[in-house]
Scaffold this active site. Structure first.
Site, PDB file in Angstrom:
ATOM      1  CG  MET A  60      -1.750   1.250   1.363  1.00 54.55           C
ATOM      2  SD  MET A  60      -2.861   1.479  -0.035  1.00 54.55           S
ATOM      3  CE  MET A  60      -3.863   0.000   0.139  1.00 54.55           C
ATOM      4  CB  CYS A  61       2.271   3.352  -2.082  1.00 54.65           C
ATOM      5  SG  CYS A  61       3.419   1.967  -1.990  1.00 54.65           S
ATOM      6  N   GLY A  62       0.922   5.789  -0.939  1.00 52.94           N
ATOM      7  CA  GLY A  62       0.209   7.008  -1.245  1.00 52.94           C
ATOM      8  C   GLY A  62       0.800   7.630  -2.490  1.00 52.94           C
TER       9      GLY A  62
END
Length: 572
Positions: A1-3
Site C-alpha cells: 500500500m502506498c500514497g
C-alpha cells in the site's frame, strides 16, 4: 500500500518554485505509507515530432510525483517514485500488488520494481506510434489491485488509472490548458473538485502545448467488451437449466472448486508478508481478518488456518459502537444499562464464530480483538472520516466507513478464550487485513437475488447477478481504501482475485446459489449456498447458517441520532 500524488502544472518562473504539499495532504499520504517518503520532478517540453523539441517559447510543464510507501513485498523498502539510477527519464508511482504478470507469479521480489521494468522496456522497444499499446499491454497483464501514475519520458506521456475492479483509490482534480494544472492523488486534498478516476481502463495524455487531451484504453481488447463481458475479466455465464436444476449439495463439484480457488487466492495474500515493525514478541501474527463472524470472513479465517504455518497467529477484528439511540432503547427495555458492546449483533455473531473456529482448528492462535468505540470517540473522528471518504458524501457512506476506519486503527481488547468478554488492551501488529467483500455479488448473497428468482426464475436471477458483478469496479472500494489505509494498513480481498472471479462468473448460477431447492436438501439456505456448503464441509455448522447482515447495522454505526435518517441523505 502506498500514497500517490502527481501535480502537473505549467512551469513557473525560476524565482517561483512549486508550492509544497499542503500539510493535511502531506500527513494523509505519509499515514498511508509510513516506511518511505519520496518526491521527484520532471520538466516536460512539448515536442513537435518524436525527437525535435518545439520552439523555445512553447509552454513547458513541470511534473512533480510524490510517493509514500508501506513496504509489504520483497526484502527491502522499494524507494518510490521508481526511476532510473541517474534520476532521469521515466517515473512510476505504484500503489498496489501485482500478484501475477502475464500469467506468472511475481515471486518474493518487489512487484513495483518488476512492473516499472516491464513498462520502461515495453515503451523503449515500441515505435512512437505503438508506445501506448505497449504500455497498456503490460498493465492489462497485471493481476492484482493497483492504482498508478506512470510518466513515460520518451513520448512525454502520462498514464494513470485503477485496476479493473477498482480495489485501490485514485482521485483527480483540475484540467490542463488555459494556464491550469491537474492533480492525481490517493486521497483528496484541500478544496473542491475531486472526483474518482473510473476503474474502466488505462488513461493516457501527452503534455503538449495545447489543452488537455486524454485517451482511454479499455481493459478488454476490442470487441470483447460487448454484452456480458465483466470488468475485463471474462464472460458471464448466462446459461439456463433445461428443466429443473440439479440440487446444490456438499458433494457438488463447485463446492470443492471454490475451496481450491480460495486457497490459491489466500496463498498469494497471506504468505511471505514481512515482519511488521510493531510485531508481537515472536513475530508470528502478520494477518488480521475483518471479522463480523459472518459466513464470508469466517470461511477466510478457517482457510487461513490451512495456509499459514501452524505457529502463526490470526487476529479477528470485531467492531462494536455505542449507538445512543440503541443504548437508550436497551436501557428502557432492561431497566438498567447492559454491556451494549457485547449486545451488538456483530459481537454476538463474532464470538459464536470465534468459538467454532477454535473447535475446528485446535492449536491455532486465533485472537478475538474486540474494538469498542464510544459515541464521543466516533464524533471526535467524524471530521477526519468525512474528509477521507470524500467525494463520497452520504450517511450510508459514513456509517460504513466508521466501521472500517476504526477496525483498521488497530486498537482493541484481546480475547483468546471464547466467552470471556473483553480482557486486556491490545494493539494488533498486522499490517495486512483480509476482507470478505465480493462474496455476495459473486454467489448471490443479497436479498434482491431471491426476489429476482421469485419474480422471473433463473432469467431474473442471472440478470441480477450479472448486474452486481458488472458494477464491482464502480462500487465503493475506493472509499473503503481511503478509510482503512489511513492507518498504514493494506486490505486484501481474496474473493476478488481475478482468477476466482473469472471462475465464479463462468460457473452457472445454480452451481453457486440454489433458490429452486429449499434447506431440507442441503441443510443451509439458498443464498451463497456454495460458500455455505464449503463451511459445512470444513466443520463450521453454525457459520454455514449465519444470515447476511450489513456492516452498518451489525456494528451499529447506522442511524446514531435518529431512526428516520436515510442512507442516501447527504452528510451535513
Amino acid at each position: 500500500m502506498c500514497g500517490i500524488h502527481a501535480l502537473i502544472t505549467p512551469t513557473p518562473p525560476a524565482s517561483q518554485p512549486l508550492p509544497s504539499l499542503p500539510p493535511n495532504l502531506d500527513h494523509r499520504l505519509r499515514a498511508r505509507g509510513p516506511d518511505h517518503f519520496g518526491q521527484v520532478s520532471r520538466l516536460v517540453i512539448p515536442r513537435t515530432g518524436s525527437e525535435i523539441p518545439s520552439s523555445s517559447n512553447a509552454q513547458s510543464w513541470t511534473l512533480r510525483l510524490t510517493s509514500t510507501v508501506l513496504a509489504l513485498r520483497g526484502d527491502h523498502v522499494a524507494r518510490q517514485p521508481l526511476q532510473y539510477e541517474d534520476g532521469k527519464g521515466s517515473v512510476l508511482c505504484w500503489n498496489g500488488e501485482a500478484w501475477r504478470v502475464r500469467g506468472r507469479g511475481v515471486g518474493e521480489g518487489n512487484d513495483g520494481e518488476v512492473v516499472f521494468g516491464l513498462l520502461s522496456a515495453a515503451a523503449a522497444a515500441a515505435a512512437d506510434a505503438d508506445a501506448d499499446a505497449a504500455v497498456v499491454e503490460v498493465l492489462r497483464a497485471v493481476e492484482g489491485p493497483f492504482a498508478f501514475v506512470f510518466y513515460e519520458a520518451g513520448q512525454g506521456r502520462v498514464y494513470f488509472g485503477r485496476d479493473r475492479l477498482g480495489r485501490r483509490s485514485l482521485l483527480r482534480r483540475g484540467k490542463l490548458g488555459e494556464g491550469g494544472g491537474m492533480e492525481l492523488c490517493s486521497v483528496s486534498g484541500e478544496g473542491e473538485g475531486w472526483k474518482e478516476v473510473e476503474a474502466d481502463g488505462v488513461y493516457a495524455m501527452t503534455l503538449g502545448a495545447g489543452g488537455e487531451v486524454v485517451e482511454r484504453y479499455e481493459w478488454v481488447v476490442g470487441g470483447e467488451g460487448e454484452g456480458n463481458y465483466v470488468s475485463g475479466i471474462g464472460r458471464f455465464n448466462k446459461a439456463l437449466p433445461s428443466g429443473g436444476a440439479p440440487p446444490l449439495t456438499a458433494d457438488s463439484p463447485s463446492v470443492n472448486m471454490l475451496r481450491e480457488q480460495l486457497l490459491e487466492s489466500l496463498r498469494l495474500r497471506v504468505l511471505h508478508i514481512p515482519l511488521p515493525p510493531a510485531s508481537d514478541a515472536d513475530g508470528k501474527t502478520r494477518v488480521a481478518v475483518l471479522f463480523s463472524g459472518g459466513l464470508d470472513c469466517a470461511v477466510l479465517a478457517r482457510l487461513c488456518h490451512e495456509v499459514l504455518d501452524p505457529g502463526h497467529g490470526i487476529d479477528l477484528l470485531n467492531v462494536a459502537f455505542e449507538n445512543p439511540r440503541v443504548v437508550a432503547q436497551l436501557q428502557k427495555e432492561n431497566g438498567n444499562l447492559p454491556d451494549f458492546y457485547e449486545a451488538c449483533p456483530d459481537r454476538v455473531t463474532g464470538r459464536r464464530s470465534f468459538a467454532e473456529l477454535q473447535t475446528v482448528c485446535p492449536g491455532r492462535a486465533f485472537r478475538f480483538v474486540a474494538v469498542n468505540i464510544p459515541y464521543t470517540e466516533t464524533q471526535a473522528h467524524r471530521p477526519q472520516v468525512v474528509s477521507l471518504i470524500h467525494p463520497h458524501n452520504t450517511e450510508m457512506d459514513l456509517s460504513i466507513a466508521f466501521a472500517l476506519y476504526f477496525a483498521a486503527r488497530g486498537q482493541g481488547f484481546s480475547t483468546q478464550a471464547s466467552g470471556d468478554g473483553p480482557s486486556v488492551p491490545y494493539t494488533y501488529p498486522a499490517r495486512v487485513l483480509l476482507s470478505g467483500l465480493g462474496a455476495d455479488e459473486l454467489f448471490g448473497g443479497y436479498s434482491r437475488h431471491p426476489s429476482a428468482f421469485q419474480q422471473r426464475g433463473y432469467p431474473g436471477l442471472v440478470d441480477e447477478l450479472l448486474l452486481d458483478v458488472g458494477r464491482l469496479g464502480k462500487r465503493n472500494l475506493g472509499r473503503d481504501d481511503r478509510a482503512m489505509s489511513h492507518w498504514g494498513k493494506e486490505v486484501r480481498f481474496p474473493f476478488l482475485d481475478e482468477r476466482l472471479v473469472k471462475w465464479a462468473i463462468d460457473t452457472p448460477a445454480w452451481e453457486k446459489c440454489d433458490f429452486e431447492n429449499g434447506e431440507e436438501i442441503s441443510g443451509v439456505e439458498p443464498g451463497k449456498r456454495v460458500l455455505r456448503l464449503l463451511a459445512l464441509n470444513m466443520g463450521m455448522e453454525k457459520v454455514a447458517r449465519e444470515k447476511k447482515r450489513a456492516i452498518q447495522f451489525g456494528s451499529r454505526t447506522a442511524k446514531m441520532e435518529s431512526g428516520r435518517v436515510k442512507g442516501t441523505t447527504l452528510i451535513s
